[in-house]
Scaffold this motif. Structure first.
Motif, short mmCIF file in Angstrom:
data_model
loop_
_atom_site.label_atom_id
_atom_site.label_comp_id
_atom_site.label_asym_id
_atom_site.label_seq_id
_atom_site.Cartn_x
_atom_site.Cartn_y
_atom_site.Cartn_z
N PRO A 49 0.82 -1.23 0.00
CA PRO A 49 0.00 0.00 0.00
C PRO A 49 0.85 1.27 0.00
O PRO A 49 0.52 2.24 -0.68
CB PRO A 49 -0.82 -0.10 1.29
N LEU A 50 1.95 1.25 0.73
CA LEU A 50 2.84 2.42 0.77
C LEU A 50 3.55 2.61 -0.58
O LEU A 50 3.71 3.73 -1.05
CB LEU A 50 3.86 2.27 1.89
N ILE A 51 3.96 1.51 -1.20
CA ILE A 51 4.61 1.59 -2.51
C ILE A 51 3.64 2.17 -3.54
O ILE A 51 4.01 3.05 -4.33
CB ILE A 51 5.12 0.21 -2.95
N TRP A 52 2.40 1.68 -3.51
CA TRP A 52 1.38 2.19 -4.43
C TRP A 52 1.18 3.68 -4.22
O TRP A 52 1.14 4.47 -5.18
CB TRP A 52 0.08 1.40 -4.26
N LEU A 53 1.06 4.09 -2.96
CA LEU A 53 0.83 5.50 -2.64
C LEU A 53 2.01 6.37 -3.09
O LEU A 53 1.82 7.41 -3.75
CB LEU A 53 0.60 5.67 -1.14
N ALA A 54 3.22 5.96 -2.79
CA ALA A 54 4.40 6.74 -3.14
C ALA A 54 4.60 6.82 -4.66
O ALA A 54 4.86 7.89 -5.20
CB ALA A 54 5.64 6.15 -2.47
N ALA A 55 4.44 5.69 -5.34
CA ALA A 55 4.67 5.67 -6.79
C ALA A 55 3.60 6.45 -7.54
O ALA A 55 3.91 7.19 -8.47
CB ALA A 55 4.74 4.23 -7.29
N SER A 56 2.35 6.30 -7.14
CA SER A 56 1.29 7.04 -7.83
C SER A 56 1.38 8.53 -7.51
O SER A 56 1.13 9.38 -8.38
CB SER A 56 -0.09 6.48 -7.49
N GLY A 57 1.76 8.87 -6.28
CA GLY A 57 1.98 10.28 -5.93
C GLY A 57 3.11 10.88 -6.73
O GLY A 57 3.02 12.02 -7.22
N ALA A 58 4.19 10.12 -6.90
CA ALA A 58 5.32 10.59 -7.72
C ALA A 58 4.88 10.77 -9.17
O ALA A 58 5.26 11.75 -9.83
CB ALA A 58 6.48 9.60 -7.62
N ALA A 59 4.08 9.84 -9.68
CA ALA A 59 3.59 9.94 -11.06
C ALA A 59 2.77 11.21 -11.24
O ALA A 59 2.94 11.94 -12.23
CB ALA A 59 2.76 8.71 -11.42
N ILE B 191 -4.55 6.31 -1.40
CA ILE B 191 -4.76 6.91 -0.08
C ILE B 191 -5.81 6.12 0.70
O ILE B 191 -5.60 5.78 1.87
CB ILE B 191 -5.17 8.40 -0.22
N VAL B 192 -6.92 5.84 0.06
CA VAL B 192 -7.99 5.08 0.73
C VAL B 192 -7.47 3.70 1.14
O VAL B 192 -7.70 3.23 2.26
CB VAL B 192 -9.24 4.96 -0.18
N ASN B 193 -6.75 3.04 0.23
CA ASN B 193 -6.21 1.72 0.52
C ASN B 193 -5.19 1.77 1.66
O ASN B 193 -5.20 0.93 2.56
CB ASN B 193 -5.58 1.13 -0.73
N PHE B 194 -4.32 2.76 1.63
CA PHE B 194 -3.30 2.91 2.67
C PHE B 194 -3.93 3.14 4.03
O PHE B 194 -3.54 2.51 5.02
CB PHE B 194 -2.36 4.06 2.31
N LEU B 195 -4.93 4.03 4.08
CA LEU B 195 -5.61 4.30 5.34
C LEU B 195 -6.37 3.08 5.85
O LEU B 195 -6.41 2.81 7.05
CB LEU B 195 -6.53 5.51 5.19
N ALA B 196 -6.96 2.33 4.94
CA ALA B 196 -7.70 1.12 5.33
C ALA B 196 -6.77 0.06 5.89
O ALA B 196 -7.11 -0.62 6.85
CB ALA B 196 -8.47 0.56 4.15
#
Length: 146
Positions: free
Chosen positions: A79-89, A136-141
């Motif tokens: 979840p953190l990787i998804w959040l960081a990579a999509s935020g960077a994108a 974000i939703v996934n990370f918070l969940a």
């Protein structure tokens, strides 16, 4: 290798998967276009530099990270990787948009030039924003359940 079961993919995971697929498709649309009278052209994400193809590859990587557990490969901190990579994108696409030349700026051609971001860039921006929202939703969940 475990069998892939489509029914096990959650709606939030489909956000990342869909974003990766749609970003790949949007990468072939015009990300920058210009028109100077009789000369007009456009460039895809693969031609505007790392600010175009970099975010596309990041969003595809997000889809791969989300899909990996469904194929028996656990990804620590997915979840953190998804959040960081999509935020960077998303950030890279915004920076690419800001740094693209626009009508008459720095061209020396005067008023006969129409240049700017293309449809693909705007679509890529929306896709990245949706992926960030899902991340974000996934990370918070996942943080609430741990």
């Amino acid at each position: 290798m475990d069998k892939f079961d489509l029914k096990q993919v959650t709606k939030l995971e489909w956000t990342a998967i869909g974003a990766g697929i749609l970003a790949f498709i949007a990468s072939f649309l015009p990300w920058f276009s210009f028109d100077a009278g009789i000369i007009s052209s456009s460039v895809t994400a693969w031609g505007v530099g790392i600010g175009g193809w970099g975010p596309v590859l990041l969003l595809i990587a997000c889809a791969a990270v989300v899909l990996a557990p469904h194929f028996g490969k656990q990804v620590p901190n997915a979840p953190l990787i998804w959040l960081a990579a999509s935020g960077a994108a998303l950030l890279i696409i915004l920076l690419r948009w800001i740094t693209l030349p626009s009508s008459g700026v720095g061209t020396g051609l005067g008023t006969g030039l129409d240049a700017g971001a293309g449809f693909g860039l705007f679509l890529g921006l929306i896709i990245a924003a949706v992926s960030v929202a899902g991340a974000i939703v996934n990370f918070l969940a996942t943080r609430k359940t741990v």
